[in-house]
Design a protein around this motif. Structure first.
Motif, PDB file in Angstrom:
ATOM      1  N   SER A  72      28.366  15.461 -10.911  1.00 21.35           N
ATOM      2  CA  SER A  72      28.428  16.560  -9.956  1.00 21.35           C
ATOM      3  C   SER A  72      27.753  16.120  -8.662  1.00 21.35           C
ATOM      4  O   SER A  72      27.294  14.995  -8.528  1.00 21.35           O
ATOM      5  CB  SER A  72      27.754  17.805 -10.539  1.00 21.35           C
ATOM      6  OG  SER A  72      26.391  17.551 -10.799  1.00 21.35           O
ATOM      7  N   GLU A  73      27.670  17.023  -7.724  1.00 17.86           N
ATOM      8  CA  GLU A  73      27.279  16.673  -6.364  1.00 17.86           C
ATOM      9  C   GLU A  73      25.902  16.021  -6.277  1.00 17.86           C
ATOM     10  O   GLU A  73      25.730  15.024  -5.555  1.00 17.86           O
ATOM     11  CB  GLU A  73      27.307  17.950  -5.520  1.00 17.86           C
ATOM     12  CG  GLU A  73      27.315  17.712  -4.048  1.00 17.86           C
ATOM     13  CD  GLU A  73      27.626  18.991  -3.309  1.00 17.86           C
ATOM     14  OE1 GLU A  73      28.476  18.951  -2.420  1.00 17.86           O
ATOM     15  OE2 GLU A  73      27.005  20.026  -3.615  1.00 17.86           O
ATOM     16  N   TRP A  94      15.256  21.751  -1.573  1.00 25.81           N
ATOM     17  CA  TRP A  94      16.225  22.636  -2.208  1.00 25.81           C
ATOM     18  C   TRP A  94      15.990  22.827  -3.705  1.00 25.81           C
ATOM     19  O   TRP A  94      16.249  23.904  -4.240  1.00 25.81           O
ATOM     20  CB  TRP A  94      17.637  22.082  -2.001  1.00 25.81           C
ATOM     21  CG  TRP A  94      18.098  22.062  -0.569  1.00 25.81           C
ATOM     22  CD1 TRP A  94      17.621  22.829   0.459  1.00 25.81           C
ATOM     23  CD2 TRP A  94      19.104  21.220   0.005  1.00 25.81           C
ATOM     24  NE1 TRP A  94      18.266  22.537   1.623  1.00 25.81           N
ATOM     25  CE2 TRP A  94      19.202  21.546   1.388  1.00 25.81           C
ATOM     26  CE3 TRP A  94      19.942  20.233  -0.491  1.00 25.81           C
ATOM     27  CZ2 TRP A  94      20.091  20.924   2.239  1.00 25.81           C
ATOM     28  CZ3 TRP A  94      20.833  19.611   0.351  1.00 25.81           C
ATOM     29  CH2 TRP A  94      20.903  19.955   1.708  1.00 25.81           C
ATOM     30  N   HIS A 125      25.902  23.044 -12.339  1.00 23.26           N
ATOM     31  CA  HIS A 125      26.362  22.769 -10.977  1.00 23.26           C
ATOM     32  C   HIS A 125      25.332  23.283  -9.983  1.00 23.26           C
ATOM     33  O   HIS A 125      25.174  24.479  -9.798  1.00 23.26           O
ATOM     34  CB  HIS A 125      27.713  23.433 -10.737  1.00 23.26           C
ATOM     35  CG  HIS A 125      28.299  23.074  -9.400  1.00 23.26           C
ATOM     36  ND1 HIS A 125      28.802  21.823  -9.127  1.00 23.26           N
ATOM     37  CD2 HIS A 125      28.449  23.799  -8.267  1.00 23.26           C
ATOM     38  CE1 HIS A 125      29.245  21.792  -7.882  1.00 23.26           C
ATOM     39  NE2 HIS A 125      29.043  22.986  -7.341  1.00 23.26           N
ATOM     40  N   ARG A 126      24.622  22.352  -9.373  1.00 21.40           N
ATOM     41  CA  ARG A 126      23.598  22.732  -8.403  1.00 21.40           C
ATOM     42  C   ARG A 126      24.240  22.973  -7.051  1.00 21.40           C
ATOM     43  O   ARG A 126      25.060  22.189  -6.589  1.00 21.40           O
ATOM     44  CB  ARG A 126      22.538  21.637  -8.301  1.00 21.40           C
ATOM     45  CG  ARG A 126      21.785  21.381  -9.593  1.00 21.40           C
ATOM     46  CD  ARG A 126      20.791  20.255  -9.417  1.00 21.40           C
ATOM     47  NE  ARG A 126      20.045  19.998 -10.646  1.00 21.40           N
ATOM     48  CZ  ARG A 126      20.458  19.213 -11.619  1.00 21.40           C
ATOM     49  NH1 ARG A 126      21.621  18.603 -11.484  1.00 21.40           N
ATOM     50  NH2 ARG A 126      19.741  19.028 -12.700  1.00 21.40           N
ATOM     51  N   THR A 127      23.854  24.060  -6.428  1.00 22.31           N
ATOM     52  CA  THR A 127      24.340  24.373  -5.090  1.00 22.31           C
ATOM     53  C   THR A 127      23.149  24.538  -4.156  1.00 22.31           C
ATOM     54  O   THR A 127      22.054  24.935  -4.574  1.00 22.31           O
ATOM     55  CB  THR A 127      25.173  25.672  -5.080  1.00 22.31           C
ATOM     56  OG1 THR A 127      24.369  26.749  -5.587  1.00 22.31           O
ATOM     57  CG2 THR A 127      26.423  25.519  -5.936  1.00 22.31           C
ATOM     58  N   VAL A 128      23.389  24.244  -2.903  1.00 22.33           N
ATOM     59  CA  VAL A 128      22.319  24.350  -1.909  1.00 22.33           C
ATOM     60  C   VAL A 128      22.004  25.811  -1.640  1.00 22.33           C
ATOM     61  O   VAL A 128      22.906  26.595  -1.321  1.00 22.33           O
ATOM     62  CB  VAL A 128      22.736  23.654  -0.605  1.00 22.33           C
ATOM     63  CG1 VAL A 128      21.657  23.802   0.453  1.00 22.33           C
ATOM     64  CG2 VAL A 128      23.031  22.183  -0.853  1.00 22.33           C
ATOM     65  N   ARG A 172      21.444  28.914   0.293  1.00 25.48           N
ATOM     66  CA  ARG A 172      21.862  29.194   1.671  1.00 25.48           C
ATOM     67  C   ARG A 172      20.676  29.510   2.576  1.00 25.48           C
ATOM     68  O   ARG A 172      20.676  29.157   3.757  1.00 25.48           O
ATOM     69  CB  ARG A 172      22.849  30.372   1.678  1.00 25.48           C
ATOM     70  CG  ARG A 172      24.175  30.061   1.002  1.00 25.48           C
ATOM     71  CD  ARG A 172      24.991  29.098   1.828  1.00 25.48           C
ATOM     72  NE  ARG A 172      26.263  28.745   1.180  1.00 25.48           N
ATOM     73  CZ  ARG A 172      27.176  27.959   1.727  1.00 25.48           C
ATOM     74  NH1 ARG A 172      26.940  27.430   2.914  1.00 25.48           N
ATOM     75  NH2 ARG A 172      28.294  27.698   1.081  1.00 25.48           N
ATOM     76  N   ILE A 193      27.938  16.867   1.893  1.00 25.03           N
ATOM     77  CA  ILE A 193      27.119  18.073   2.068  1.00 25.03           C
ATOM     78  C   ILE A 193      27.401  18.715   3.419  1.00 25.03           C
ATOM     79  O   ILE A 193      27.550  19.940   3.526  1.00 25.03           O
ATOM     80  CB  ILE A 193      25.623  17.719   1.929  1.00 25.03           C
ATOM     81  CG1 ILE A 193      25.297  17.310   0.494  1.00 25.03           C
ATOM     82  CG2 ILE A 193      24.751  18.899   2.343  1.00 25.03           C
ATOM     83  CD1 ILE A 193      23.879  16.807   0.310  1.00 25.03           C
ATOM     84  N   GLN A 221      30.843  20.393   3.366  1.00 21.87           N
ATOM     85  CA  GLN A 221      30.953  21.543   2.487  1.00 21.87           C
ATOM     86  C   GLN A 221      30.103  22.722   2.945  1.00 21.87           C
ATOM     87  O   GLN A 221      30.563  23.869   2.927  1.00 21.87           O
ATOM     88  CB  GLN A 221      30.555  21.140   1.061  1.00 21.87           C
ATOM     89  CG  GLN A 221      30.636  22.291   0.052  1.00 21.87           C
ATOM     90  CD  GLN A 221      30.296  21.821  -1.347  1.00 21.87           C
ATOM     91  OE1 GLN A 221      30.133  20.630  -1.600  1.00 21.87           O
ATOM     92  NE2 GLN A 221      30.183  22.763  -2.272  1.00 21.87           N
ATOM     93  N   TYR A 222      28.872  22.464   3.382  1.00 24.20           N
ATOM     94  CA  TYR A 222      27.945  23.548   3.678  1.00 24.20           C
ATOM     95  C   TYR A 222      27.814  23.861   5.172  1.00 24.20           C
ATOM     96  O   TYR A 222      27.274  24.906   5.530  1.00 24.20           O
ATOM     97  CB  TYR A 222      26.564  23.222   3.095  1.00 24.20           C
ATOM     98  CG  TYR A 222      26.562  23.146   1.586  1.00 24.20           C
ATOM     99  CD1 TYR A 222      26.522  24.308   0.818  1.00 24.20           C
ATOM    100  CD2 TYR A 222      26.617  21.923   0.933  1.00 24.20           C
ATOM    101  CE1 TYR A 222      26.525  24.243  -0.569  1.00 24.20           C
ATOM    102  CE2 TYR A 222      26.625  21.846  -0.454  1.00 24.20           C
ATOM    103  CZ  TYR A 222      26.584  23.012  -1.195  1.00 24.20           C
ATOM    104  OH  TYR A 222      26.597  22.958  -2.564  1.00 24.20           O
TER     105      TYR A 222
END
Length: 729
Positions: A107-108, A170, A420-423, A425, A494, A497-498
């Motif tokens: 994953s990312e 993060w 799934h780790r997400t940043v 916001r 990153i 995507q973000y």
């Protein structure tokens, strides 16, 4: 592609026949037998290449008995076994390897190698990022994502400063866990195995699902020679987070325990997924070398110090294959593959037989009652059976096969990698992604070996002036010599995507700048140096930072062109010049370059300007005026013929050293042209003569600016006449 006809020998069979004939006839003629032994080894290689393992093993055994053979010389045999392994895997599960590869994609924010959290990111030369622990183990020879060679050394394992700061910001809990594991791994790396086991066990009490801690403890147990405990930990790790490195380490433990058959299977499993896994290949070569060698007892008994001793009860299937059980050391059925989740029945088919034949592989060479020749014969029966491996029956008593397992290697998707780790916001700040040189959002970010990140174009401009990191001033000479400015993939993903709006604006700005740089009329880059002419080669040595930048932009925009003008004290550069087309660029290790160019269109400068230190110009292009009147065209053709003949006479009357210098720098004189008005700049020989004639550059510039061929020919004729009269006796 040629098709082999029925009854026709294959090339490999012909080669094998050649070696057999040569052996019988004594083709080498070596009285000491060296030639004979060499033929035996060559014949073994040919048979192994043709997958005739039964005969190949006999030849390798004979070669090992007659001469000293290094393990790496069994590479052909290993490759043949691996091909059969892969063939069986594709027959049973055609998509097994591909699905494994897809499933193994991290994953990312996971390491591509171990698929664990990227807590200590190190960016390698290809632009992909790995955790420092995977690189320090030294088990990666190629990038898991792009398959590029990894030429990393321990001194190169510098953390990516920007990515390290971002993940700490993060994912603080994951970082805290990473640091605790790093403490245990530090004890392991310093060979303080007992302290590492104690700390890892203490941490696992509160976090039993931490695979990395368990792997650390498994390695520490291995260092303490507690092989049973190490094997249990590796089995538990692989059941949760399978990886090639994990299977390799488990195979090493099994090898230390003397369970060579199981370790050999795991090494082959690793090679089936990654053929570039050199450590696994070397281990397979070593095991086969020991099994085939007359002195293999030492290898077979490598695990005698282990706490787990092999049983002395033979399997019924093994008894049936061996025929006589009294002369072979008895074995126990290995169960570690069942615990690890691997498809044992399928992996055994690599030998062309079922599980029973595989069970007898390990101890064949250690049987005390058998002679060397008998051992080789018995091993051939176990590895080959018949020459057609795929047609041999498999072990029907294996419970895994009855359950319908089809995968070659356990799937690489685990519960851990599904997280799934997400940043967050609220923690996303666009200023974290600004280049410290241009103070804008990163575009094509590249990371230096010292761990700092810059825009690719910004870093290149800095290296044009000094081969040092702009921030820490560490030398980047080696990095500059490689010229592999690969984008940091994770950081680029990153941003896209973000920060889609910010990236879109940055991309639009880059596109506008590139379009402006590509305008070869209103913004032509000017190299102020020497005279250049249409169709005439002009090699250049580029060393000034401003011209390094200019040439690089010409290549990146795809124009591959710039203007060449001579210096003018009042205006900076002359009013007339010639476009140069870049044919090739050879970069030197220190950033300089040798640029091979050839002259193109002529131009007249309308206005001048500057861009990033080098000159630019708004120009209009020139071409010769065409002659319409036939009579005038005939007279022009006659003048051209006269000048051409006069030029050839002058050139051939030169001293050899001058003539050779001209030929070396400018090439031979162009051939006579039939249609002198076809080229927009007139005949090529006129420009070649202007380049080689000893004339003042200002006079050459006046000829370059002329747009009538007749006037130019008259001037050249005057020059040739003057030179001939001056040097005549």
């Amino acid at each position: 592609m040629s098709v082999q006809k029925p009854g026709q020998s294959s090339p490999l069979e012909e080669r094998a026949g050649f070696f057999i004939s040569a052996e019988r006839e004594g083709a080498c003629g070596a009285e000491d037998g060296v030639g004979h032994r060499r033929l035996v080894l060559l014949r073994a290689d040919v048979l192994a290449s043709d997958s005739r393992l039964k005969e190949a093993i006999g030849m390798f055994t004979a070669a090992l008995r007659d001469e000293r053979v290094r393990p790496e010389q069994l590479s052909t045999l290993v490759g043949s076994i691996l091909r059969n392994f892969q063939k069986q895997a594709e027959e049973r599960a055609p998509l097994g390897r591909e699905s494994c590869a897809r499933g193994s994609e991290p994953s990312e924010f996971d390491c591509p190698a171990c698929r664990r959290f990227l807590g200590e990111p190190v960016t390698v030369a290809c632009g992909h990022s790995y955790c420092r622990g995977c690189l320090q183990q030294g088990l990666l020879s190629k990038c898991k994502v792009c398959d590029e060679e990894l030429e990393t050394k321990p001194a190169d394992f510098r953390l990516n400063v920007l990515l390290t700061g971002l993940v700490e910001k993060w994912f603080p809990e994951d970082i805290k866990q990473t640091k605790t594991v790093a403490e245990a791994e530090g004890l392991l790396s310093s060979r303080r195995f007992r302290q590492a086991v104690s700390l890892a066990s203490e941490l696992l009490e509160s976090d039993s699902s931490n695979v990395r801690l368990r792997m650390c403890r498994a390695e520490a147990y291995h260092g303490l020679q507690c092989y049973d405990r190490a094997l249990d930990d590796w089995t538990a790790c692989l059941s949760v987070a399978p990886s090639l490195q994990g299977y390799f380490c488990k195979a090493k433990v099994l090898q230390e325990m003397g369970r060579l058959d199981e370790s050999l299977q795991l090494f082959l499993q690793c090679l089936a997924v990654d053929e570039s896994f050199q450590q696994a290949k070397q281990e397979v070569e070593g095991i086969l070398h020991g099994l085939l060698s007359p002195t293999c007892g030492s290898i077979a008994g490598a695990g005698r110090d282990s706490t787990q001793k092999p049983s002395t009860q033979l399997l019924p299937e093994t008894q049936q294959v061996l025929g006589q059980t009294s002369c072979v050391q008895k074995l126990s059925r290995p169960e570690s593959l069942e615990r690890s989740g691997l498809n044992r029945a399928h992996s055994l088919r690599v030998y062309g037989l079922g599980g029973a034949e595989k069970e007898g592989l390990k101890r064949v060479c250690s049987a005390p009652q058998l002679g060397d020749q008998e051992k080789g014969t018995l091993l051939k029966r176990k590895l080959s059976g018949t020459e057609a491996w795929p047609g041999l029956p498999s072990c029907h008593g294996n419970k895994h096969k009855r359950q319908g397992e089809t995968a070659t290697v356990a799937p690489m998707v685990t519960e851990e990698t599904k997280v799934h780790r997400t940043v967050p916001r609220h923690l996303l700040d666009p200023t974290d992604f600004e280049c410290s040189l241009c103070m804008r959002l990163f575009y094509a970010p590249v990371t230096t070996p010292c761990g700092h990140t810059f825009c690719k174009s910004c870093l290149q401009r800095c290296l044009d002036h000094s081969p040092q990191c702009p921030l820490c001033k560490e030398s980047l000479k080696v990095y500059l010599a490689r010229r592999t400015y690969s984008s940091t993939r994770l950081l680029e993903n990153i941003i896209r995507q973000y920060l889609p709006q910010e990236y879109s604006g940055r991309h639009r700005l880059y596109t506008e700048e590139t379009k402006e740089l590509s305008d070869l009329q209103r913004s032509v880059p000017i190299f102020v140096c020497t005279m250049a002419y249409p169709t005439v080669p002009c090699p250049l040595h580029v060393f000034e930072p401003r011209y390094r930048l200019m040439v690089r932009r010409c290549m990146e925009t795809g124009t591959r062109q710039f203007g060449m003008c001579i210096h003018d004290a009042r205006k900076g550069f002359a009013d007339y010049g010639c476009m140069l087309h870049i044919r090739s660029v050879h970069y030197l290790p220190d950033g300089r370059s040798v640029v091979d160019t050839i002259g193109g269109k002529r131009f007249h400068v309308l206005s001048r300007s500057m861009r990033d230190g080098y000159c630019t110009a708004h120009v209009e292009y020139l071409q010769d005026q065409r002659v319409v009147d036939e009579g005038e065209l005939a007279r022009l053709q006659e003048l051209y013929d006269q000048v051409y003949s006069q030029a050839r006479v002058w050139f051939h009357t030169l001293e050899n050293r001058f003539r050779n210098q001209i030929l070396q720098h400018f090439g031979p004189m162009p051939e006579r042209e039939d249609d002198i008005q076809a080229p927009p700049n007139g005949p090529a020989c006129c420009w070649w003569l202007l380049a080689v004639l000893p004339v003042d550059p200002r006079y050459q510039l006046s000829l370059l600016s002329m747009t009538t061929l007749k006037e130019r020919l008259v001037k050249i004729q005057h020059i040739l006449t003057y030179l001939q009269n001056t040097h005549s006796p």
